[in-house]
Design a protein around this motif. Structure first.
Motif, mmCIF file in Angstrom:
data_model
loop_
_atom_site.group_PDB
_atom_site.id
_atom_site.type_symbol
_atom_site.label_atom_id
_atom_site.label_comp_id
_atom_site.label_asym_id
_atom_site.label_seq_id
_atom_site.Cartn_x
_atom_site.Cartn_y
_atom_site.Cartn_z
ATOM 1 N N THR A 130 46.197 30.350 85.225
ATOM 2 C CA THR A 130 45.026 29.799 85.889
ATOM 3 C C THR A 130 44.013 29.307 84.862
ATOM 4 O O THR A 130 43.985 29.791 83.729
ATOM 5 C CB THR A 130 44.326 30.851 86.777
ATOM 6 O OG1 THR A 130 43.712 31.837 85.944
ATOM 7 C CG2 THR A 130 45.309 31.522 87.722
ATOM 8 N N GLU A 131 43.191 28.358 85.277
ATOM 9 C CA GLU A 131 42.049 27.990 84.472
ATOM 10 C C GLU A 131 41.067 29.156 84.456
ATOM 11 O O GLU A 131 40.833 29.787 85.488
ATOM 12 C CB GLU A 131 41.347 26.767 85.071
ATOM 13 C CG GLU A 131 42.114 25.468 84.986
ATOM 14 C CD GLU A 131 41.289 24.324 85.528
ATOM 15 O OE1 GLU A 131 40.630 23.640 84.723
ATOM 16 O OE2 GLU A 131 41.308 24.133 86.760
ATOM 17 N N THR A 132 40.542 29.467 83.314
ATOM 18 C CA THR A 132 39.449 30.435 83.144
ATOM 19 C C THR A 132 39.868 31.900 83.312
ATOM 20 O O THR A 132 39.464 32.752 82.522
ATOM 21 C CB THR A 132 38.288 30.154 84.127
ATOM 22 O OG1 THR A 132 37.958 28.771 84.073
ATOM 23 C CG2 THR A 132 37.054 30.971 83.745
ATOM 24 N N LEU A 133 40.681 32.210 84.340
ATOM 25 C CA LEU A 133 41.018 33.611 84.599
ATOM 26 C C LEU A 133 42.254 34.089 83.844
ATOM 27 O O LEU A 133 42.588 35.268 83.902
ATOM 28 C CB LEU A 133 41.231 33.826 86.102
ATOM 29 C CG LEU A 133 40.009 33.679 87.003
ATOM 30 C CD1 LEU A 133 40.384 33.974 88.452
ATOM 31 C CD2 LEU A 133 38.863 34.587 86.546
ATOM 32 N N GLY A 134 42.954 33.204 83.158
ATOM 33 C CA GLY A 134 44.114 33.631 82.388
ATOM 34 C C GLY A 134 45.379 33.764 83.220
ATOM 35 O O GLY A 134 45.543 33.093 84.238
#
Length: 261
Positions: free
Chosen positions: A244-248
């Motif tokens: 995911t973007e940002t959340l890893g």
């Protein structure tokens, strides 16, 4: 009169043995959604009596397209217990399930109780952290066939879940790119915006549905906010990763063999 406890026991036994049963509504076409939720609670109560612990709630039908497909105008939900929790980077034997499928989600962990008609800001104020997540759904019915009361009685097909690293709820999760890969090959591309337009709305709905059912979302509970893409069927040897973007990332491996309970 339909004996709801008998139906709950049948579903619980089917899940424990990983052996499918016939659709409830085939023999009981009069079964209401309200009764189906009672069956789900009775089934979960059997698990709690065996030592499991309630750890949260999962949301279903968070896609408008899925609602239209099922001919419904509201979301459904199910209970989560600690026995459904899998370790990020760990593995689970496919024999624990009947016909498992996996979907990418966003999860939240609560720091305050939540229930009732709340605004998005009020709901999010109760969130301690957010994480990427994968949910394994597994209908206990033969051939993965069911009507709405069937799936509700079956705890909304909830079976297992895994969360990645937890992050501050200050992160904007409204439109995160999400890629779910199986064996290193991308299988589903999506966005967190597919969850009711914004995952926050799913948490608002979770609070409403909890109050309608007579309980409160508790501090420390995890709420799985719903699938961001279609689910993919699992096979032995599958290694599933969600980026995911940002959340890893978060990942789980599917082994062959029977799960011993």
């Amino acid at each position: 009169m339909t004996d709801l406890a008998i139906l709950a026991a049948a579903l619980d036994d089917a899940a424990a043995r990983a052996e499918p049963i016939a659709q409830i509504t085939v023999e009981h076409p009069e079964l209401s959604v309200a009764d189906a939720y009672r069956i789900a609670k009775l089934s979960i109560d059997r698990r709690l009596a065996r030592g499991e612990r309630t750890v949260g709630m999962k949301m279903g039908f968070t896609s408008r397209a899925k609602m239209a497909q099922m001919g419904v105008s509201d979301l459904i939900w199910g209970w989560l217990t600690d026995a459904m929790m899998l370790a990020d980077g760990g593995s689970v034997p496919i024999g624990r399930f009947i016909h498992p499928r996996i979907e990418p989600e966003i999860a939240v962990r609560l720091k305050a109780p939540l229930a009732g008609r709340v605004t998005a800001m009020e709901a999010w104020a109760a969130v301690d952290a957010v994480a990427p997540a994968l949910e394994i759904i597994d209908s206990r019915y033969r051939d993965f066939r069911f009507a709405l009361p069937d799936v509700v009685a079956d705890n909304a097909s909830s079976s297992a879940f895994v969360t990645g690293g937890w992050h501050s709820p200050d992160i904007d999760i409204g439109n995160l790119g999400m890629v779910m890969s199986i064996g290193g090959v991308p299988a589903q591309f999506g966005s967190s915006a597919a969850i009711l337009g914004h995952p926050m709305r799913s948490l608002v709905e979770a609070a409403r549905l909890a109050e309608n059912a007579g309980f409160v979302l508790e501090p420390g509970w995890v709420v799985m906010l719903g699938g961001a893409t279609s689910a993919e069927a699992l096979k032995p040897g599958s290694h599933v990763t969600l980026e995911t973007e940002t959340l890893g990332c978060v990942d789980i491996a599917i082994e062959g063999g029977k799960h011993e309970r």
